[in-house]
Design a protein around this motif. Sequence first.
Motif, short mmCIF file in Angstrom:
data_model
loop_
_atom_site.label_atom_id
_atom_site.label_comp_id
_atom_site.label_asym_id
_atom_site.label_seq_id
_atom_site.Cartn_x
_atom_site.Cartn_y
_atom_site.Cartn_z
N GLN A 128 0.83 -1.19 0.00
CA GLN A 128 0.00 0.00 0.00
C GLN A 128 0.88 1.24 0.00
O GLN A 128 1.91 1.29 0.63
N GLN A 160 -3.12 4.83 0.94
CA GLN A 160 -3.79 3.64 1.48
C GLN A 160 -3.48 3.44 2.96
O GLN A 160 -4.34 2.99 3.72
N LYS A 161 -2.27 3.79 3.35
CA LYS A 161 -1.91 3.68 4.77
C LYS A 161 -2.76 4.63 5.61
O LYS A 161 -3.25 4.27 6.69
N PHE A 201 -6.25 3.15 5.81
CA PHE A 201 -6.23 1.99 6.71
C PHE A 201 -6.23 2.44 8.17
O PHE A 201 -7.01 1.92 9.00
N ARG A 253 -9.34 3.38 -3.89
CA ARG A 253 -8.25 2.83 -3.08
C ARG A 253 -8.74 1.72 -2.16
O ARG A 253 -8.09 0.69 -2.00
N ILE A 254 -9.90 1.92 -1.53
CA ILE A 254 -10.44 0.90 -0.63
C ILE A 254 -10.74 -0.38 -1.41
O ILE A 254 -10.52 -1.50 -0.92
N GLN A 276 -9.13 -1.57 -3.79
CA GLN A 276 -7.87 -2.29 -4.03
C GLN A 276 -7.35 -2.98 -2.77
O GLN A 276 -6.48 -3.85 -2.85
N MET A 277 -7.84 -2.57 -1.61
CA MET A 277 -7.35 -3.10 -0.33
C MET A 277 -8.18 -4.33 0.04
O MET A 277 -9.26 -4.23 0.63
#
Length: 490
Positions: free
Chosen positions: A431, A435-436, A439, A467-468, A470-471
């Motif tokens: 990430q 993304q960090k 998170f 982005r979420i 992709q997580m």
Amino acid sequence: MFYLCNITQKNFCKEGSEFMDIKQLIGETTDYDKKLALEEKKPKSWCKSISAFANCFGGKLIFGVSNDSELVGLADAEGDAEKISEAIKIHLNPIPEFKLSFEQDKDKTFVIVEVMKGQQTPYYYEGDGQLVAFMRIGNESVPATPSQLRELVLRGSGESYDSLKSRYDFDNMSFTKLKSVYKQRTGNTFEDTDYESFGLIDEKGNLTNAGALLADESPVRHSRLFCTRWNGLSKASGIVDALDDKEYTGSLVTLLQDGTDFVRNNSKKAWRKVGDGRIEMPDYPDRAVLEGVVNALIHRNYMEIGSEVHIDMFDDRIEIYSPGGMVSGISLAGKDLLKIPSKRRNPILADIFSRLKYMERRGSGFKKILADYEGQVEFDETKMPVFEADNDDFTLTLYNLNYRHDYVMNVNDTRNGTQGGTQGGTQDGTQDKLQKQIFDMIEENPQISTSEIAAKIGVGVRTVKRRIKQMTNIVYVGSGYSGHWEIKGE
């Protein structure tokens, strides 16, 4: 207050009618000019606006309003209207379609001359021994340039540059590139009868300008394509001005391929592992680049001698410049790009590239470029493509989606086919910083909404949602405000 009245009725509106503020009328008119009073002895001072409106996209000329938009009115509006109508018939050649009306604001009366976009261009101002066609540039009416005048003549004759007979001999031309690409992209063989059906030759067998532009060794010198990869963020001189530069000639098909290859060879493609696959993150989306170069080559003004299409690459962006603005002459400032009507300056070239499946006949280039960017992983509103146009120039700016990201990327260098770098990011190398942040916020508050996350980070909601998505270790349980986020595993 005022009310629209037809001049032929010669009457004004009565008290109690439903009125609209004249300043509102000015605000709703896409293009207008204003005059404090009718200058009978200086008809050119306002007739040039009539010429420009008819030659471009129509507009309104308002009499009785000062330069600073003060509502002054006319002392003899009916008499002035008659003189205005007569002057247009005397000084405009041909006479454009126009409509006169009265507007009233309390005790002040104004005359509005609405000029329609003309089909018999060019519309000249004739007087004082002069014959001049005017164009609108911003909020001014200026004499047409020789190139603009040639375009107006063509438009008035119902013809286009690419349909005209060229000064070159068809027998001296070859079209192997066009034929091979047509076969490759459609599966069809180019037949001899296709030369005329494609518009490369006319019914008498003469090579058209479209044919000259698509010949293998195109003799149209100003159809060249200049590509430069500049060192830094501008063209300012330094230790090394340019990292790469090329000048391409030949068929427009060749120029398209060379231009897109140049961009590909001077840009990189990052990627990130996700589960058992990976997400690719190019500097520039391939489809957006293709659409940008296609539009620049097909819709440019080829009567503009001494100016070529340029692709300028900088660290943070690409600028694709094309001679000739929008065909309609409009500026794109403040316009909804998804609602701009499609008009083709070179319909034969557009049709051929549609047959080659490089573009669509209905003209959706703006939409495709915007959609391609919005669908990218690294896209946010600051990277939105920018379209700029006036009567003479068109520039598309595409922003580097990976510029100044602070994570270490796997990079696919298309120049030598090698891969370098190490898989990076924050959070276990999968990430990036954004993304960090997402998170951490979800871990701290499982009920947080995507709009709250977006507001705290300073990005768009769509960016957060992408982005979420992709997580893979984050899921939303439930629905609406009653739901919450859950984190799976580490």
